[in-house]
Write an enzyme that holds these catalytic residues in place. Structure first.
Site, mmCIF file in Angstrom:
data_model
loop_
_atom_site.group_PDB
_atom_site.id
_atom_site.type_symbol
_atom_site.label_atom_id
_atom_site.label_comp_id
_atom_site.label_asym_id
_atom_site.label_seq_id
_atom_site.Cartn_x
_atom_site.Cartn_y
_atom_site.Cartn_z
ATOM 1 N N GLY A 108 3.668 -4.379 -6.842
ATOM 2 C CA GLY A 108 2.275 -4.771 -6.504
ATOM 3 C C GLY A 108 1.312 -3.652 -6.652
ATOM 4 N N ASN A 115 -2.845 -5.380 5.217
ATOM 5 C CA ASN A 115 -1.560 -5.173 5.464
ATOM 6 C C ASN A 115 -1.393 -4.424 6.815
ATOM 7 O OD1 ASN A 115 -3.086 -3.063 3.888
ATOM 8 N ND2 ASN A 115 -1.258 -1.851 4.227
ATOM 9 N N GLN A 172 0.157 -9.208 0.722
ATOM 10 C CA GLN A 172 0.886 -9.638 2.151
ATOM 11 C C GLN A 172 0.396 -11.080 2.307
ATOM 12 O OE1 GLN A 172 2.049 -7.846 4.358
ATOM 13 N NE2 GLN A 172 2.148 -5.919 3.438
ATOM 14 N N SER A 205 3.805 -8.956 -4.792
ATOM 15 C CA SER A 205 5.094 -8.339 -4.769
ATOM 16 C C SER A 205 6.338 -9.021 -4.185
ATOM 17 C CB SER A 205 4.965 -6.732 -4.021
ATOM 18 O OG SER A 205 6.020 -5.923 -4.253
ATOM 19 N N ALA A 206 7.399 -9.140 -4.813
ATOM 20 C CA ALA A 206 8.420 -9.832 -4.440
ATOM 21 C C ALA A 206 9.059 -9.479 -3.048
ATOM 22 C CB ALA A 206 9.619 -10.131 -5.253
ATOM 23 N N HIS A 207 9.033 -8.059 -2.533
ATOM 24 C CA HIS A 207 9.820 -7.826 -1.605
ATOM 25 C C HIS A 207 9.126 -8.042 -0.202
ATOM 26 C CE1 HIS A 207 7.781 -3.928 -0.307
ATOM 27 N NE2 HIS A 207 7.282 -3.990 -1.377
ATOM 28 N N THR A 223 11.258 -3.725 -21.029
ATOM 29 C CA THR A 223 12.244 -4.847 -20.890
ATOM 30 C C THR A 223 12.139 -5.300 -19.714
ATOM 31 O OG1 THR A 223 13.866 -3.396 -22.360
ATOM 32 C CG2 THR A 223 14.722 -5.168 -21.093
ATOM 33 N N CYS A 262 3.376 2.852 3.717
ATOM 34 C CA CYS A 262 2.741 3.992 2.546
ATOM 35 C C CYS A 262 2.141 5.269 3.042
ATOM 36 C CB CYS A 262 1.928 3.389 1.430
ATOM 37 S SG CYS A 262 2.701 1.950 0.498
#
Length: 396
Positions: free
Chosen positions: A72, A153, A181, A201-203, A239, A327
């Site tokens: 993200g 967040n 979020q 963001s996936a996590h 990639t 963070c």
């Protein structure tokens, strides 16, 4: 085995078993590079396309408007830096808010100090909501981009995104939202919300770490952020992280399919936790809007206590929580978000963020409150500030 209750899902989530299962074949079986032309690579290419289509459908977008990134944070950086580069012929003014994630704030700082951008940081009200009239007033003929996060967040406040997007559209200004979020927690529609760019963001939704995406509306002329190969339609070299992309597609579908039932449960549990803390722990304050907040977010300030001490003692009881954004952990400074909503330093320092997940139970939260009450009482018994407060009979 030590009991563990995980209530830091805004920092990261456990990767769901079905997501891991979906990813596994793309490590050692279908391991081909999707940019290659042989049959083995075709399976990877098809898997990436399927994940892209899944995410686009959830957002009401086109699949060629979804660009996969490494996080993200990368998506936020790309949106701001590339938009500034592409539209600086029109102007150099960007509008954002004081409560954005540091991926936005630090990128704005870079653009301001190094690239000559002019940045307006909007104030928010006591609940963390942007005032639309302030946004209108901040717009100038030089304004090229507005970036406001969908939901905060730290305090969970949800912004009036649709209205902000409409203001941007009416003025011919690009609108970006950091939805890291919000995606998977709230229903988001690109056209209805008037969004030109969106980061995710996936996590945060039980997907893997190291994979995100940036939605870029067709017609938005922003440049590549990473230079090299022709991946992601020549806009994002490198990639493709095939396993991560597959995991993101699976996690996104899982979140979308369960959203209504899951978030209803989270709201009920969230409100239960808030009620117990506010009722049973004196001198507690709820941070963020009580209604317009993420379904799983509880952020409270507990006076006369340091948040770091609370976290350490809760960890000893098997409770994982946060004193703010992951963070900024380790920082001695109070949260910039809490200061922006008007909290004094001494109260902001004693703040906790609990973020629930789909495995959280009412019994878990009752255990947390029961332990928290004892920890607060213990820490306050050692606090000179609390001792003076009690001795002098001052109001909190």
């Amino acid at each position: 085995m030590k009991k563990m209750i995980y209530l830091d899902n805004a920092a990261t989530t456990r990767t769901a078993p079905e997501v891991v299962e979906a990813m596994l074949p793309y490590f050692a079986e279908n391991y081909g590079n999707p940019s290659s032309v042989y049959e083995l690579a075709g399976a990877s290419k098809e898997a990436v396309a399927k994940a892209r289509e899944t995410i686009a459908e959830i957002l009401g977008a086109k699949s060629n408007e979804i660009y996969f990134t490494g996080s993200g944070t990368e998506a936020d950086n790309w949106a701001l830096v590339a938009a500034f580069e592409a539209y600086q012929g029109k102007g150099n003014h960007i509008i954002t808010t004081k409560i954005e994630h540091h991926a936005i704030l630090h990128t704005c700082e870079y653009l301001e100090k190094v690239r000559g951008a002019k940045i307006t940081y909007l104030d928010v009200d006591e609940n963390g909501i942007v005032k639309l009239e302030d946004l209108e007033k901040a717009i100038t003929p030089e304004t090229i981009l507005i970036s406001v996060m969908y939901a905060n967040n730290e305090i969970g406040t949800i912004q009036p995104i649709r209205e902000i997007g409409l203001i941007a559209k009416e003025h011919g200004i690009l609108f970006h939202t950091d939805a890291v979020q919000a995606f998977g927690q709230l229903p988001i529609q690109m056209d209805a919300d008037n969004i030109d760019m969106l980061s995710s963001s996936a996590h945060k939704i039980n997907g893997p770490k190291g994979i995100g995406f940036l939605y870029i509306r067709k017609g938005v002329k922003i440049r590549s952020f990473l230079h090299g190969g022709a991946q992601e339609r020549k806009r994002r070299a490198g990639t493709e992280n095939v396993a991560g992309i597959v995991g993101y597609g699976c996690a996104a579908k899982r979140a979308a399919d369960s959203m209504q039932e899951r978030t209803a449960k989270e709201r009920e549990l969230r409100n239960h936790l808030i009620r117990r803390i506010m009722k049973e722990i004196p001198y507690a304050r709820l941070n963020g809007d009580p209604v317009k907040r993420l379904p799983n977010n509880v952020n409270v300030s507990l006076q006369f206590i340091e948040g770091e001490s609370l976290l350490i003692m809760m960890d000893m009881e098997g409770i994982c929580a946060s004193s703010g954004s992951a963070c900024t952990s380790g920082s001695l400074d109070p949260s910039h978000v809490l200061l922006a909503i008007g909290l004094p330093h001494e109260i902001a320092h004693g703040s906790l963020r609990f973020t629930l997940g789909d495995e959280t139970t009412k019994e878990d939260l009752d255990y947390v409150v029961d332990k928290l009450k004892g920890i607060v009482e213990h820490l306050r018994s050692m606090s000179p500030l609390y001792e003076d407060f009690v001795k002098n009979g001052k109001k909190a």
